[in-house]
Design a protein around this motif. Structure first.
Motif, PDB file in Angstrom:
ATOM      1  N   ASP A  28      -9.121   3.759  -1.232  1.00  0.00           N
ATOM      2  CA  ASP A  28      -9.206   4.604  -0.038  1.00  0.00           C
ATOM      3  C   ASP A  28      -9.611   6.049  -0.377  1.00  0.00           C
ATOM      4  O   ASP A  28      -8.768   6.919  -0.570  1.00  0.00           O
ATOM      5  CB  ASP A  28      -7.862   4.577   0.722  1.00  0.00           C
ATOM      6  CG  ASP A  28      -8.044   4.975   2.174  1.00  0.00           C
ATOM      7  OD1 ASP A  28      -9.155   5.381   2.542  1.00  0.00           O
ATOM      8  OD2 ASP A  28      -7.060   4.895   2.938  1.00  0.00           O
ATOM      9  N   LYS A  59       0.711   5.327  -0.040  1.00  0.00           N
ATOM     10  CA  LYS A  59      -0.169   6.488   0.098  1.00  0.00           C
ATOM     11  C   LYS A  59       0.367   7.640  -0.749  1.00  0.00           C
ATOM     12  O   LYS A  59       1.555   7.928  -0.735  1.00  0.00           O
ATOM     13  CB  LYS A  59      -0.244   6.901   1.580  1.00  0.00           C
ATOM     14  CG  LYS A  59      -1.390   7.858   1.872  1.00  0.00           C
ATOM     15  CD  LYS A  59      -1.421   8.286   3.335  1.00  0.00           C
ATOM     16  CE  LYS A  59      -2.131   7.333   4.254  1.00  0.00           C
ATOM     17  NZ  LYS A  59      -3.585   7.240   4.063  1.00  0.00           N
ATOM     18  N   ASP A 107       0.865  -1.184   0.000  1.00  0.00           N
ATOM     19  CA  ASP A 107       0.000   0.000   0.000  1.00  0.00           C
ATOM     20  C   ASP A 107       0.900   1.231   0.000  1.00  0.00           C
ATOM     21  O   ASP A 107       1.745   1.400   0.889  1.00  0.00           O
ATOM     22  CB  ASP A 107      -0.882  -0.053   1.264  1.00  0.00           C
ATOM     23  CG  ASP A 107      -1.832   1.141   1.397  1.00  0.00           C
ATOM     24  OD1 ASP A 107      -1.369   2.293   1.253  1.00  0.00           O
ATOM     25  OD2 ASP A 107      -3.018   0.920   1.696  1.00  0.00           O
ATOM     26  N   SER A 121      -4.540   5.700  -1.750  1.00  0.00           N
ATOM     27  CA  SER A 121      -3.356   4.849  -1.945  1.00  0.00           C
ATOM     28  C   SER A 121      -3.430   4.132  -3.277  1.00  0.00           C
ATOM     29  O   SER A 121      -4.510   3.925  -3.825  1.00  0.00           O
ATOM     30  CB  SER A 121      -3.302   3.751  -0.877  1.00  0.00           C
ATOM     31  OG  SER A 121      -2.990   4.262   0.380  1.00  0.00           O
TER      32      SER A 121
HETATM   33 MN    MN Z   1      -5.664   3.338   3.494  1.00  0.00          MN
END
Ligand code: MN
Ligand code: ADP
Length: 360
Positions: free
Chosen positions: A324, A130, A128, A257
């Motif tokens: 997200d 961001k 992941d 992300s």
């Molecule tokens: Mn997240």
């Protein structure tokens, strides 16, 4: 309760669930994320959609191609029966879904139901990352804003425009894990996976350190260098294509992300012969498989013999998705422009991928 905890999240909050078959990703959300997915859904089917207008006319992939399929929503208070779940399972297997909508309940705890991006994978690895230097929106309290400004200034969020938030790594190349400090990762119960927490990514400072981390990630399999090379190349192309999409999309992705996902199960990789697509069609394939397997294992449909193994081979070996959207908006509003904050970070990451490709 037919749901269970989702154990393959690479980062983020607790409370995520999945169904027994693990085809669904069920996440508690606030109104903004719910609205985001509903906007995407509405726009996907519009003739003059903001998703398609600019993007498709220029031969660029529309933004919905980069986002998990939205199946619907449910509220925490509703008693979800086994039948509901089965129904949802069916819906998950259709390419177009009605929304399980509860329009007057957006203020109570809501869950969104998405495709589980890992469905069809046997031993996935997940990272992941961001995006963006700016991690807060106008809705943030002064405290929160100051905290996020500090996080950004102390990490690669501020210096590079993105930050590694977490990883799930199949535990099969243990010797590589000395890049992590003991407090930065833990094993799962069965010792089959390690979770790398956010403190790892927050400690990294330089592009070289990011490159090393990506190298570790993409080497986390036992297939040899050719496979590593081919997935890095694919992700490099996907980043380029995603940047194209975003340069043609009015949006603001605060704190969203990208997920990098790839298979490390040797049998699946061998069956697949390495030819991956820029954008997977896993959701449709899995839906189709479910449909034909329901039919009493009858593999002959309308006179045609269906080779299930052949269809399964169509499930991707790797994919890149944007996730997200709790603080993100997609531009209906004229005051929303192209999202420079996100694009800049992706461009820096793309350069690092380019260097990495040159190394292999
Ligand atoms: Mn997240
Ligand atoms: P949060 O708001 O808690 O950060 P995210 O939407 O970022 O929630 O999701 C948390 C984690 O769950 C991600 O890091 C990713 O690993 C995983 N994830 C997110 N969406 C999906 C999906 N559709 N399928 C599978 N895994 C997902």
């Amino acid at each position: 309760m037919p749901f269970k905890d989702f154990e393959m999240a690479a980062a983020g909050h607790t409370g995520i669930m999945t169904d027994e078959e693990e085809s669904l990703f069920i996440k508690p959300v606030l109104k903004q994320e719910f609205d985001f997915y509903n906007t995407i859904k509405e726009e996907t089917f519009k003739e003059n959609s903001l998703l398609k207008n600019d993007a498709e006319n220029r031969g660029v992939l529309p933004i919905n191609e980069w986002i998990p399929k939205y199946i619907g929503s449910m509220s925490k208070t509703s008693n979800v029966s086994k039948e509901d779940v089965e129904k949802m399972g069916d819906l998950a297997n259709m390419s177009i879904q009605p929304v399980y909508n509860n329009t007057n309940s957006t203020s109570e705890a809501q869950y969104i139901v998405l495709e589980n991006l890992l469905n069809g994978y046997r031993t996935p690895n997940v990272m992941d990352i961001k995006l963006g230097k700016i991690l807060y929106d106008e809705s943030a309290s002064v405290d929160k804003k100051n905290r996020l400004i500090k996080v950004s200034s102390e990490t690669t969020s501020g210096s590079l425009g993105f930050r590694i938030c977490g990883m799930k790594l199949a535990n099969q190349c243990e010797s590589n894990y000395d890049l992590f400090q003991p407090s930065e990762f833990c094993y799962n119960n069965m010792n089959t996976y390690i979770s790398v927490n956010k403190t790892f990514g927050r400690r990294l400072k330089t592009p070289a350190e990011i490159r090393e981390s990506l190298k570790l990630f993409f080497n986390n399999h036992l297939m040899g260098e050719e496979y590593t090379r081919s997935i890095i190349k694919m992700f490099n192309m996907r980043l380029e294509s995603l940047i194209d999409t975003l340069e043609n999309t009015k949006s603001k992705f605060i704190s969203s992300s990208i997920l990098l996902i790839f298979e490390s199960n040797i049998d699946r990789i061998r069956e697949h012969e390495l030819d991956d697509d820029l954008i997977d069609t896993d959701f449709d394939i899995l839906g189709y498989l479910e449909e034909i397997c329901d039919e009493d294992q009858a593999m002959e449909i309308e006179g045609e013999v269906i080779d299930v193994e052949d269809i399964k081979r169509g499930i991707s070996l790797s994919k890149l998705k944007l996730v997200d959207f709790g603080h993100s908006v997609i531009g209906k509003n004229t005051n929303i422009d192209v999202d420079k904050n996100t694009i800049d970070g992706l461009k820096v990451l793309k350069d690092i991928f380019q260097q990495l490709s040159n190394e292999f």
